[in-house]
Design a protein around this motif. Structure first.
Motif, PDB file in Angstrom:
ATOM      1  N   PRO A  85      40.790  22.452  19.989  1.00 27.40           N
ATOM      2  CA  PRO A  85      41.685  23.557  20.386  1.00 27.40           C
ATOM      3  C   PRO A  85      40.947  24.863  20.633  1.00 27.40           C
ATOM      4  N   GLY A  86      40.083  25.258  19.712  1.00 28.84           N
ATOM      5  CA  GLY A  86      39.320  26.481  19.909  1.00 28.84           C
ATOM      6  C   GLY A  86      38.403  26.401  21.112  1.00 28.84           C
ATOM      7  N   ALA A  87      37.822  25.214  21.336  1.00 25.51           N
ATOM      8  CA  ALA A  87      36.931  25.035  22.477  1.00 25.51           C
ATOM      9  C   ALA A  87      37.683  25.161  23.794  1.00 25.51           C
ATOM     10  N   VAL A  88      38.933  24.688  23.836  1.00 27.22           N
ATOM     11  CA  VAL A  88      39.730  24.817  25.053  1.00 27.22           C
ATOM     12  C   VAL A  88      40.046  26.284  25.332  1.00 27.22           C
ATOM     13  N   HIS A  89      40.377  27.037  24.305  1.00 26.09           N
ATOM     14  CA  HIS A  89      40.627  28.474  24.503  1.00 26.09           C
ATOM     15  C   HIS A  89      39.374  29.166  25.029  1.00 26.09           C
ATOM     16  N   ARG A 104      37.043  34.474  33.473  1.00 24.38           N
ATOM     17  CA  ARG A 104      35.935  35.362  33.847  1.00 24.38           C
ATOM     18  C   ARG A 104      35.283  34.902  35.140  1.00 24.38           C
ATOM     19  N   GLN A 105      35.156  33.594  35.281  1.00 28.41           N
ATOM     20  CA  GLN A 105      34.517  33.029  36.467  1.00 28.41           C
ATOM     21  C   GLN A 105      35.294  33.367  37.739  1.00 28.41           C
ATOM     22  N   TRP A 106      36.630  33.409  37.646  1.00 26.53           N
ATOM     23  CA  TRP A 106      37.463  33.638  38.822  1.00 26.53           C
ATOM     24  C   TRP A 106      37.908  35.096  38.962  1.00 26.53           C
ATOM     25  N   ARG A 107      37.404  35.986  38.099  1.00 29.78           N
ATOM     26  CA  ARG A 107      37.820  37.381  38.177  1.00 29.78           C
ATOM     27  C   ARG A 107      37.490  37.956  39.553  1.00 29.78           C
ATOM     28  N   GLY A 108      38.496  38.597  40.137  1.00 27.94           N
ATOM     29  CA  GLY A 108      38.301  39.191  41.450  1.00 27.94           C
ATOM     30  C   GLY A 108      38.524  38.228  42.598  1.00 27.94           C
ATOM     31  N   ARG A 109      38.846  36.966  42.280  1.00 24.30           N
ATOM     32  CA  ARG A 109      39.112  35.959  43.318  1.00 24.30           C
ATOM     33  C   ARG A 109      40.448  35.291  43.020  1.00 24.30           C
ATOM     34  N   PRO A 110      41.075  34.679  44.037  1.00 20.97           N
ATOM     35  CA  PRO A 110      42.355  34.006  43.791  1.00 20.97           C
ATOM     36  C   PRO A 110      42.182  32.876  42.777  1.00 20.97           C
ATOM     37  N   ILE A 111      43.056  32.845  41.785  1.00 23.91           N
ATOM     38  CA  ILE A 111      43.010  31.828  40.747  1.00 23.91           C
ATOM     39  C   ILE A 111      44.388  31.194  40.642  1.00 23.91           C
ATOM     40  N   ASN A 112      44.444  29.950  40.262  1.00 22.86           N
ATOM     41  CA  ASN A 112      45.728  29.321  39.999  1.00 22.86           C
ATOM     42  C   ASN A 112      46.433  30.148  38.918  1.00 22.86           C
ATOM     43  N   HIS A 147      46.959  28.932  35.254  1.00 19.08           N
ATOM     44  CA  HIS A 147      45.826  28.851  34.332  1.00 19.08           C
ATOM     45  C   HIS A 147      45.653  30.127  33.507  1.00 19.08           C
ATOM     46  N   THR A 148      46.344  31.174  33.867  1.00 20.59           N
ATOM     47  CA  THR A 148      46.238  32.436  33.127  1.00 20.59           C
ATOM     48  C   THR A 148      47.393  32.624  32.153  1.00 20.59           C
ATOM     49  N   ARG A 149      48.331  31.673  32.116  1.00 23.95           N
ATOM     50  CA  ARG A 149      49.523  31.830  31.291  1.00 23.95           C
ATOM     51  C   ARG A 149      49.360  31.173  29.931  1.00 23.95           C
ATOM     52  N   GLY A 150      50.036  31.767  28.956  1.00 25.22           N
ATOM     53  CA  GLY A 150      49.928  31.283  27.593  1.00 25.22           C
ATOM     54  C   GLY A 150      50.413  29.864  27.411  1.00 25.22           C
ATOM     55  N   ARG A 151      51.465  29.460  28.118  1.00 21.08           N
ATOM     56  CA  ARG A 151      51.994  28.109  27.931  1.00 21.08           C
ATOM     57  C   ARG A 151      51.002  27.058  28.408  1.00 21.08           C
ATOM     58  N   PHE A 152      50.283  27.346  29.491  1.00 23.17           N
ATOM     59  CA  PHE A 152      49.274  26.398  29.945  1.00 23.17           C
ATOM     60  C   PHE A 152      48.144  26.305  28.938  1.00 23.17           C
ATOM     61  N   ARG A 153      47.721  27.438  28.407  1.00 16.28           N
ATOM     62  CA  ARG A 153      46.655  27.471  27.405  1.00 16.28           C
ATOM     63  C   ARG A 153      47.054  26.642  26.183  1.00 16.28           C
ATOM     64  N   ARG A 154      48.288  26.821  25.719  1.00 15.91           N
ATOM     65  CA  ARG A 154      48.732  26.090  24.529  1.00 15.91           C
ATOM     66  C   ARG A 154      48.906  24.603  24.814  1.00 15.91           C
TER      67      ARG A 154
END
Length: 395
Positions: free
Chosen positions: A221-225, A233-241, A244-251
């Protein structure tokens, strides 16, 4: 798009209490049937990790809507032999059934024990047709050889098929498993000069001392976070899905990956340079292939090493260690993947009609898919279907 003409469904010969089928709407069924669904997955050779119990259960917990579960099950002499984890919903104004977790999955299918395939499919079809309130079952990403094709073959009403995403696969290669064996098999298929450049890049990675290790299941779990932090960070400044930035997907991803890792169906690989975490990827382990689902890396790492090559080497080694055929790069036939000379496998979208409005729904789905493909530039555009996971090796 091809259309299958309707036919009559014959009554099962020798029908008896040996067979039973039902559609569960109570959300507790996902918990009550956990062991049965895990066992059936192991007996379903065509199933992918996106049909694993931990994946669908986690997704339903974070994305599911109360009252919409439609879990169709078939038992033979009490043992679960088929299951279709579905949800009801409305798409484009039509009441439909869709596979659980379809929006975050690269493949959709049903679970089926091939020992009882014919009877199990027949009873599954009847159970679905008897369930009221929907006009079409929409299976958007069906691999060749999937159990869903057997369901479509026995469907007594209209069915529609249309090409869907292209998926690329690389073989793990023969010989003894080892860190370099899999990548050597892939590089041997490339032109000599190209392969030489790739081997030089691998030596550069090794000289720099970048290490890779699989995270223990209790630390997943910690590794996925941490992976998702790197991904953002990799997609900062570029279009990202955006999902993938939402809490429900992370959980969802942390919970699903942890459960799958405990069962040997997933691995999180972390890459460290001088003890610093610089990259990580989540690999889903299926019956035949390992699937490169999502990765993250520090933005400046790509200017120093070939990140995709580094990860591909480890994923191929993982496939060989787990005695899988190879690595699936999942959906998308982008040019940067083609340099590895992978095998292309085309998914299919299958729509099974129950009532007359299904024809209008199928026509609308075909039109929208065509327009979406044109906006994305023609063949291969299906790789960007909304909600899909960014595949590994995404440059």
């Amino acid at each position: 798009m091809t259309v299958t003409a309707p036919s009559l469904l014959t009554a099962p010969p020798g029908a008896s209490t040996e067979w039973s089928a039902e559609v569960h709407r109570d959300e507790q069924a996902l918990i009550a049937l956990a062991d049965d669904l895990r066992d059936l997955y192991e007996r379903s050779p065509s199933a992918t990790p996106f049909q694993a119990y931990e994946w669908i259960k986690s997704w339903w917990g974070w994305y599911g809507t109360r009252g919409r579960l439609r879990l169709a099950t078939v038992r033979h002499r009490g043992r679960l032999v088929a299951a279709a984890p579905l949800a009801s919903g409305v798409r484009h104004g039509f009441p439909v059934l869709v596979p659980i977790a379809a929006d975050q999955s690269d493949f959709t299918d049903v679970l089926l024990d091939p020992v009882h395939a014919d009877g199990a499919v027949r009873h599954l079809v009847r159970a679905l047709l008897d369930e009221r309130g929907w006009c079409a079952l929409d299976l958007r990403e069906v691999r060749p050889g999937s159990a869903a094709h057997l369901v479509a073959a026995q469907w007594p009403r209209r069915t529609w098929r249309t090409p869907s995403s292209v998926c690329l696969e690389l073989p793990a290669g023969g010989g003894d498993a080892g860190a370099g064996a899999g990548i050597d098999a892939v590089l041997d298929r490339l032109p000599r000069r190209t392969a030489g450049k790739m081997r030089a890049k691998l030596r550069k990675i090794d000289v720099r001392g970048i290490t890779a290790e699989s995270v223990p299941a209790d630390q997943v779990p910690g590794a996925v976070h941490a992976l998702l932090d790197l991904h953002a960070r990799q997609w900062r400044g570029r279009p990202i899905n955006p999902e993938h930035t939402r809490g429900r997907f992370r959980r969802h991803l942390a919970e699903a990956a942890a459960g799958m890792a405990r069962d040997g169906r997933a691995a999180v690989l972390q890459y460290r340079w001088d003890g610093r975490l610089v990259a990580s990827d989540l690999v889903l382990i299926g019956h035949r292939h390992v699937g490169a689902y999502l990765y993250g890396a520090l933005p400046d790492l790509r200017s120093r090493v070939d990140v995709s090559l580094m990860m591909l080497r480890e994923d191929l080694a993982l496939a060989r260690d787990r005695r899988r055929e190879g690595v699936s790069l999942l959906r998308g036939d982008e040019p940067y993947k083609l340099k590895w000379r992978p095998a292309a496998v085309r998914n299919e979208r299958i729509i099974l009609g129950r009532t007359a409005p299904a024809a209008a729904y199928a026509g609308l789905a075909r039109t929208r898919a065509y327009l979406s493909e044109r906006r994305r530039g023609g063949p291969g555009a299906h790789a960007g279907l909304p909600g899909s996971a960014s595949p590994l090796l995404h440059d």
